[in-house]
Design a protein around this motif. Structure first.
Motif, PDB file in Angstrom:
ATOM      1  N   SER A  13      -8.573   1.689  14.405  1.00 58.57           N
ATOM      2  CA  SER A  13      -8.232   0.351  13.921  1.00 58.57           C
ATOM      3  C   SER A  13      -9.368  -0.630  14.178  1.00 58.57           C
ATOM      4  O   SER A  13      -9.681  -1.463  13.326  1.00 58.57           O
ATOM      5  N   THR A  95      -5.648  -5.719   3.897  1.00 60.26           N
ATOM      6  CA  THR A  95      -5.611  -4.709   2.846  1.00 60.26           C
ATOM      7  C   THR A  95      -5.344  -3.341   3.449  1.00 60.26           C
ATOM      8  O   THR A  95      -4.567  -2.552   2.919  1.00 60.26           O
ATOM      9  N   VAL A  97      -3.783  -2.738   6.272  1.00 54.76           N
ATOM     10  CA  VAL A  97      -2.409  -2.703   6.769  1.00 54.76           C
ATOM     11  C   VAL A  97      -1.448  -2.408   5.621  1.00 54.76           C
ATOM     12  O   VAL A  97      -0.525  -1.594   5.754  1.00 54.76           O
ATOM     13  N   GLY A  98      -1.661  -3.048   4.483  1.00 49.69           N
ATOM     14  CA  GLY A  98      -0.819  -2.778   3.321  1.00 49.69           C
ATOM     15  C   GLY A  98      -0.935  -1.335   2.853  1.00 49.69           C
ATOM     16  O   GLY A  98       0.065  -0.709   2.490  1.00 49.69           O
ATOM     17  N   PHE A 100      -1.772   1.268   4.733  1.00 52.95           N
ATOM     18  CA  PHE A 100      -1.122   2.128   5.721  1.00 52.95           C
ATOM     19  C   PHE A 100       0.401   2.052   5.596  1.00 52.95           C
ATOM     20  O   PHE A 100       1.095   3.057   5.740  1.00 52.95           O
ATOM     21  N   ALA A 101       0.925   0.860   5.322  1.00 52.61           N
ATOM     22  CA  ALA A 101       2.374   0.725   5.147  1.00 52.61           C
ATOM     23  C   ALA A 101       2.838   1.507   3.924  1.00 52.61           C
ATOM     24  O   ALA A 101       3.872   2.184   3.963  1.00 52.61           O
ATOM     25  N   GLY A 102       2.078   1.429   2.862  1.00 53.62           N
ATOM     26  CA  GLY A 102       2.429   2.189   1.665  1.00 53.62           C
ATOM     27  C   GLY A 102       2.392   3.684   1.906  1.00 53.62           C
ATOM     28  O   GLY A 102       3.275   4.428   1.460  1.00 53.62           O
ATOM     29  N   SER A 104       2.835   5.149   4.759  1.00 49.38           N
ATOM     30  CA  SER A 104       3.861   5.559   5.711  1.00 49.38           C
ATOM     31  C   SER A 104       5.227   5.719   5.056  1.00 49.38           C
ATOM     32  O   SER A 104       6.026   6.531   5.503  1.00 49.38           O
ATOM     33  N   ILE A 105       5.499   4.963   3.988  1.00 50.90           N
ATOM     34  CA  ILE A 105       6.798   5.123   3.331  1.00 50.90           C
ATOM     35  C   ILE A 105       6.736   6.091   2.155  1.00 50.90           C
ATOM     36  O   ILE A 105       7.768   6.449   1.605  1.00 50.90           O
ATOM     37  N   SER A 106       5.531   6.507   1.778  1.00 51.33           N
ATOM     38  CA  SER A 106       5.419   7.360   0.598  1.00 51.33           C
ATOM     39  C   SER A 106       6.093   8.722   0.786  1.00 51.33           C
ATOM     40  O   SER A 106       6.579   9.305  -0.177  1.00 51.33           O
TER      41      SER A 106
END
Length: 147
Positions: A13, A95, A97-98, A100-102, A104-106
């Protein structure tokens, strides 16, 4: 997660944050390194506290509390913490973080779509909240002649 895992995640990070600041805002690695190290140390201590303290608070809460304590005027390190963290532009890593969030839910999309009508309501609520916040911010900025 173990402490070893936290150290690895924080190192990656930190490198990502420094790279984003370098590419997006021309902040040299050496200039942003103290701020990144301070933030990573706070995050690592927060992760340790989350494992030690029996309260069921998320690590983000411990991180926020530690950050506030380190930056408060009563802290002997507040000036260094504020100056070093001030050299980091926090919009650059958003960007990542977004993304990584995407990611993680994929792998949970099937369960996500099983929600049916609840998913539609959730999307409408989130979109409405976003546009409502946008309208309020626009109105306040125009009333205060900031824009």
């Amino acid at each position: 997660m173990t402490i070893k895992d936290w150290i690895f995640v924080l190192a990656i990070s930190g490198l990502g944050m420094m790279t984003a600041n370098f590419i997006g805002f021309d902040v040299a690695f050496t200039e942003s390194l103290p701020g990144v190290l301070v933030l990573l140390l706070i995050a690592l201590c927060a992760a340790g506290l989350a494992h030690v303290i029996p309260l069921k608070l998320p690590t983000v809460a411990y991180c926020s509390i530690l950050g506030l304590l380190c930056a408060c005027p009563l802290s002997p390190v507040s000036q260094f913490v504020i100056e070093s963290a001030g050299k980091i532009n926090f919009t650059a890593p958003l960007t990542m973080v977004g993304a990584f969030a995407g990611m993680s839910i994929s792998n949970q999309l099937k369960m996500f779509f099983k929600q049916g009508w609840k998913l539609i309501i959730t999307i409408l609520v989130m979109t409405g909240t976003f546009f409502g916040s946008l309208a309020v911010a626009q109105a306040v900025l125009q009333l205060t002649h900031a824009i």
